[in-house]
Design a protein around this motif. Structure first.
Motif, PDB file in Angstrom:
ATOM      1  N   ILE A   1      13.075  13.792   2.406  1.00 57.25           N
ATOM      2  CA  ILE A   1      11.933  14.253   3.515  1.00 57.25           C
ATOM      3  C   ILE A   1      10.984  14.809   2.938  1.00 57.25           C
ATOM      4  CG2 ILE A   1      11.383  15.158   5.583  1.00 57.25           C
ATOM      5  CD1 ILE A   1      14.024  14.483   6.535  1.00 57.25           C
ATOM      6  N   SER A   2       9.679  14.387   2.758  1.00 57.73           N
ATOM      7  CA  SER A   2       8.612  15.261   2.250  1.00 57.73           C
ATOM      8  C   SER A   2       7.231  15.596   3.372  1.00 57.73           C
ATOM      9  CB  SER A   2       7.817  14.046   1.186  1.00 57.73           C
ATOM     10  OG  SER A   2       7.535  12.958   1.456  1.00 57.73           O
ATOM     11  N   GLY A   3       7.449  15.102   4.561  1.00 59.54           N
ATOM     12  CA  GLY A   3       6.588  15.433   5.592  1.00 59.54           C
ATOM     13  C   GLY A   3       7.259  15.252   7.100  1.00 59.54           C
ATOM     14  N   MET A   4       6.383  15.415   8.062  1.00 62.89           N
ATOM     15  CA  MET A   4       6.884  14.990   9.385  1.00 62.89           C
ATOM     16  C   MET A   4       6.026  14.191   9.979  1.00 62.89           C
ATOM     17  SD  MET A   4       9.651  16.567   9.910  1.00 62.89           S
ATOM     18  CE  MET A   4      10.086  16.666  11.782  1.00 62.89           C
TER      19      MET A   4
ATOM     20  N   GLY B   1       5.761 -12.763   7.012  1.00 56.03           N
ATOM     21  CA  GLY B   1       6.826 -12.078   6.170  1.00 56.03           C
ATOM     22  C   GLY B   1       7.281 -10.983   6.657  1.00 56.03           C
ATOM     23  N   VAL B   2       8.122 -10.327   5.855  1.00 60.05           N
ATOM     24  CA  VAL B   2       8.898  -9.099   6.339  1.00 60.05           C
ATOM     25  C   VAL B   2       7.770  -7.919   6.344  1.00 60.05           C
ATOM     26  CG1 VAL B   2      10.687  -7.388   5.741  1.00 60.05           C
ATOM     27  CG2 VAL B   2      11.083  -9.883   5.938  1.00 60.05           C
ATOM     28  N   ILE B   3       8.073  -6.940   7.422  1.00 64.42           N
ATOM     29  CA  ILE B   3       7.322  -5.543   7.173  1.00 64.42           C
ATOM     30  C   ILE B   3       8.129  -4.467   6.657  1.00 64.42           C
ATOM     31  CG2 ILE B   3       5.906  -4.126   8.783  1.00 64.42           C
ATOM     32  CD1 ILE B   3       5.158  -6.481  10.198  1.00 64.42           C
ATOM     33  N   ASN B   4       7.822  -3.742   5.852  1.00 59.61           N
ATOM     34  CA  ASN B   4       8.580  -2.559   5.482  1.00 59.61           C
ATOM     35  C   ASN B   4       7.423  -1.580   5.708  1.00 59.61           C
ATOM     36  OD1 ASN B   4      11.195  -3.594   4.353  1.00 59.61           O
ATOM     37  ND2 ASN B   4       9.754  -4.820   3.233  1.00 59.61           N
ATOM     38  N   ALA B   5       7.932  -0.224   6.194  1.00 59.51           N
ATOM     39  CA  ALA B   5       7.022   0.892   6.496  1.00 59.51           C
ATOM     40  C   ALA B   5       7.776   2.292   6.359  1.00 59.51           C
ATOM     41  CB  ALA B   5       6.134   0.687   7.720  1.00 59.51           C
ATOM     42  N   ILE B   6       7.269   3.031   5.553  1.00 64.07           N
ATOM     43  CA  ILE B   6       8.115   4.411   5.372  1.00 64.07           C
ATOM     44  C   ILE B   6       7.168   5.631   5.379  1.00 64.07           C
ATOM     45  CG2 ILE B   6       9.461   5.885   3.931  1.00 64.07           C
ATOM     46  CD1 ILE B   6      10.664   3.331   2.538  1.00 64.07           C
ATOM     47  N   ALA B   7       7.173   6.543   6.348  1.00 61.77           N
ATOM     48  CA  ALA B   7       6.552   7.622   6.288  1.00 61.77           C
ATOM     49  C   ALA B   7       7.309   8.925   6.224  1.00 61.77           C
ATOM     50  CB  ALA B   7       5.615   7.474   7.717  1.00 61.77           C
ATOM     51  N   GLY B   8       6.777   9.870   5.559  1.00 66.40           N
ATOM     52  CA  GLY B   8       7.393  11.338   5.460  1.00 66.40           C
ATOM     53  C   GLY B   8       8.293  11.260   4.399  1.00 66.40           C
ATOM     54  N   TYR B   9       8.515  10.284   3.443  1.00 70.25           N
ATOM     55  CA  TYR B   9       9.527  10.374   2.490  1.00 70.25           C
ATOM     56  C   TYR B   9       9.303  10.213   1.216  1.00 70.25           C
ATOM     57  CZ  TYR B   9      13.246   9.906   6.152  1.00 70.25           C
ATOM     58  OH  TYR B   9      14.197  10.130   7.287  1.00 70.25           O
ATOM     59  N   THR B  10       9.908  10.809   0.186  1.00 70.05           N
ATOM     60  CA  THR B  10       9.487  10.531  -1.417  1.00 70.05           C
ATOM     61  C   THR B  10      10.752  10.137  -1.754  1.00 70.05           C
ATOM     62  OG1 THR B  10       7.668  12.104  -1.482  1.00 70.05           O
ATOM     63  CG2 THR B  10       8.652  11.410  -3.601  1.00 70.05           C
ATOM     64  N   GLY B  11      11.152   8.826  -1.951  1.00 69.85           N
ATOM     65  CA  GLY B  11      12.434   8.399  -2.213  1.00 69.85           C
ATOM     66  C   GLY B  11      13.364   8.431  -0.910  1.00 69.85           C
ATOM     67  N   ASN B  12      14.568   9.051  -1.103  1.00 64.34           N
ATOM     68  CA  ASN B  12      15.261   9.370  -0.057  1.00 64.34           C
ATOM     69  C   ASN B  12      14.994  10.972   0.583  1.00 64.34           C
ATOM     70  OD1 ASN B  12      16.540   6.721   0.262  1.00 64.34           O
ATOM     71  ND2 ASN B  12      17.773   7.304  -1.348  1.00 64.34           N
TER      72      ASN B  12
ATOM     73  N   LEU C   1       0.820  -1.240   0.040  1.00 62.23           N
ATOM     74  CA  LEU C   1       0.097  -0.111  -0.055  1.00 62.23           C
ATOM     75  C   LEU C   1       0.914   1.295  -0.034  1.00 62.23           C
ATOM     76  CD1 LEU C   1      -2.585  -0.768   2.900  1.00 62.23           C
ATOM     77  CD2 LEU C   1      -2.479  -1.565   0.454  1.00 62.23           C
ATOM     78  N   SER C   2       0.513   2.313  -0.802  1.00 60.14           N
ATOM     79  CA  SER C   2       1.213   3.654  -0.795  1.00 60.14           C
ATOM     80  C   SER C   2      -0.049   4.615  -0.900  1.00 60.14           C
ATOM     81  CB  SER C   2       2.216   3.798  -1.825  1.00 60.14           C
ATOM     82  OG  SER C   2       1.561   3.748  -3.092  1.00 60.14           O
ATOM     83  N   ALA C   3       0.286   5.726  -0.039  1.00 56.95           N
ATOM     84  CA  ALA C   3      -0.681   6.790  -0.147  1.00 56.95           C
ATOM     85  C   ALA C   3       0.186   8.146   0.132  1.00 56.95           C
ATOM     86  CB  ALA C   3      -1.641   6.478   1.077  1.00 56.95           C
ATOM     87  N   ASP C   4      -0.463   9.125  -0.604  1.00 56.31           N
ATOM     88  CA  ASP C   4       0.139  10.396  -0.301  1.00 56.31           C
ATOM     89  C   ASP C   4      -0.152  11.042   0.821  1.00 56.31           C
ATOM     90  OD1 ASP C   4       1.054  10.013  -2.845  1.00 56.31           O
ATOM     91  OD2 ASP C   4      -0.025  11.868  -3.584  1.00 56.31           O
ATOM     92  N   TYR C   5      -0.900  10.756   1.692  1.00 61.50           N
ATOM     93  CA  TYR C   5      -1.313  11.389   3.075  1.00 61.50           C
ATOM     94  C   TYR C   5      -1.630  10.792   4.144  1.00 61.50           C
ATOM     95  CZ  TYR C   5      -1.279  15.453  -0.202  1.00 61.50           C
ATOM     96  OH  TYR C   5      -0.805  16.471  -1.080  1.00 61.50           O
ATOM     97  N   GLY C   6      -1.371   9.383   4.084  1.00 65.48           N
ATOM     98  CA  GLY C   6      -1.413   8.578   5.306  1.00 65.48           C
ATOM     99  C   GLY C   6      -1.883   7.186   5.164  1.00 65.48           C
ATOM    100  N   ILE C   7      -1.827   6.313   6.000  1.00 62.76           N
ATOM    101  CA  ILE C   7      -2.245   5.052   6.100  1.00 62.76           C
ATOM    102  C   ILE C   7      -2.862   4.634   7.451  1.00 62.76           C
ATOM    103  CG2 ILE C   7      -2.235   2.544   5.589  1.00 62.76           C
ATOM    104  CD1 ILE C   7       0.264   3.097   3.311  1.00 62.76           C
TER     105      ILE C   7
ATOM    106  N   SER D   1       3.966   6.203   2.889  1.00 61.89           N
ATOM    107  CA  SER D   1       3.183   7.338   2.987  1.00 61.89           C
ATOM    108  C   SER D   1       4.131   8.537   2.806  1.00 61.89           C
ATOM    109  CB  SER D   1       2.369   7.438   4.450  1.00 61.89           C
ATOM    110  OG  SER D   1       1.803   8.618   4.330  1.00 61.89           O
ATOM    111  N   LYS D   2       3.878   9.471   1.632  1.00 60.01           N
ATOM    112  CA  LYS D   2       4.599  10.533   1.606  1.00 60.01           C
ATOM    113  C   LYS D   2       4.486  11.434   2.590  1.00 60.01           C
ATOM    114  CE  LYS D   2       4.593  10.192  -3.859  1.00 60.01           C
ATOM    115  NZ  LYS D   2       4.310  10.668  -4.725  1.00 60.01           N
ATOM    116  N   SER D   3       3.472  12.002   2.887  1.00 64.79           N
ATOM    117  CA  SER D   3       3.188  13.367   3.659  1.00 64.79           C
ATOM    118  C   SER D   3       2.042  12.807   4.923  1.00 64.79           C
ATOM    119  CB  SER D   3       2.920  14.478   2.859  1.00 64.79           C
ATOM    120  OG  SER D   3       3.926  14.762   2.165  1.00 64.79           O
ATOM    121  N   GLY D   4       2.334  11.708   5.528  1.00 66.49           N
ATOM    122  CA  GLY D   4       1.154  11.159   6.512  1.00 66.49           C
ATOM    123  C   GLY D   4       1.436  10.290   7.412  1.00 66.49           C
ATOM    124  N   ASN D   5       0.898  10.248   8.537  1.00 64.31           N
ATOM    125  CA  ASN D   5       1.181   8.962   9.451  1.00 64.31           C
ATOM    126  C   ASN D   5       0.821   7.584   8.959  1.00 64.31           C
ATOM    127  OD1 ASN D   5       2.191  10.912  11.125  1.00 64.31           O
ATOM    128  ND2 ASN D   5       0.185  10.924  12.405  1.00 64.31           N
TER     129      ASN D   5
END
Length: 218
Positions: free
Chosen positions: A165-168, A152-163, A109-115, A138-142
């Motif tokens: 920072i695009s949010g806090m 399986g393996v869990i990967n989670a990234i919040a507040g980044y677009t690539g490397n 799942l990927s979202a611009d403003y949060g999951i 999530s690019k700019s949301g929690n």
């Protein structure tokens, strides 16, 4: 395909989507009994496959989207998605997870403003189930209050677009691999041997959390 009310599509075969729109943001429900939910590549003329409100999807014997062509959604909505194989979904807004479940594959799942877990999912055992792993971005949301059940393996990234920072943003995840022993169940066990056997059975079914990449900008 454009409507101003709830949209329900059920078929025995694949559902092949170019664009489905409910102009008053009503629920869009898609069911494939023997196939998958397939989508064409997005474009400037067709930036999203689904533009509506809440989403209900069942691919009983197939997948939802692919890594190359994820199912792309234009607006916020509550998601209830079940598939046999991989689930790939991208949202330009927020994904509110009620239940997203792959019984034999990956959930991505990927979202611009949060999951975010919905309040209506409080009585559920988990929000996301996957046999092979879970990827959340999530690019700019929690990524907020998500309960995951996976081997399986869990990967989670919040507040980044690539490397970059695009949010806090924060990440809040819980791994749940077995429902807790209820007090009523324990009270009905009459001997110490029964209680010990129930505990050992419970503990033997618990899994470790397997972490791949967890990255939050806040």
């Amino acid at each position: 395909m454009v409507y101003d009310y709830d949209i329900t599509i059920t078929t025995n075969n694949d559902v092949n989507i170019t664009s489905i729109t409910s102009e008053n943001h009503s629920t869009i429900s898609l069911t494939s009994k023997n196939g998958s939910i397939n989508v064409v590549p997005v474009s400037l003329e067709n930036p999203a496959h689904i533009n509506g409100g809440n989403i209900v999807i069942n691919a009983i014997n197939g997948h939802v989207g692919t890594a190359v062509n994820p199912l792309t959604v234009a607006r916020d909505g509550v998601y209830n998605v079940v598939a046999k194989d991989d689930i790939y979904i991208k949202s330009y807004e927020r994904i509110y997870t009620d239940l997203i479940k792959s019984t034999g594959g990956l959930v991505d799942l990927s979202a611009d403003y949060g999951i975010i877990a919905t309040e209506s999912s409080d009585n559920l055992f988990y929000n996301i189930y996957s046999v092979t792993g879970v990827n959340l971005a999530s690019k700019s949301g929690n990524i907020e209050n998500i309960a995951v059940n996976t081997n399986g393996v869990i990967n989670a990234i919040a507040g980044y677009t690539g490397n970059t920072i695009s949010g806090m943003n924060d990440i809040s995840l819980t791994l749940i691999t077995k429902q807790g022993l209820s007090q009523d169940y324990v009270n009905n066990l009459t001997t110490d041997e029964e209680k010990l056997a129930a505990y050992n059975t419970y503990v033997s079914g618990l899994n470790d959390m397997k972490i791949g990449n967890i990255k939050a900008s806040k």
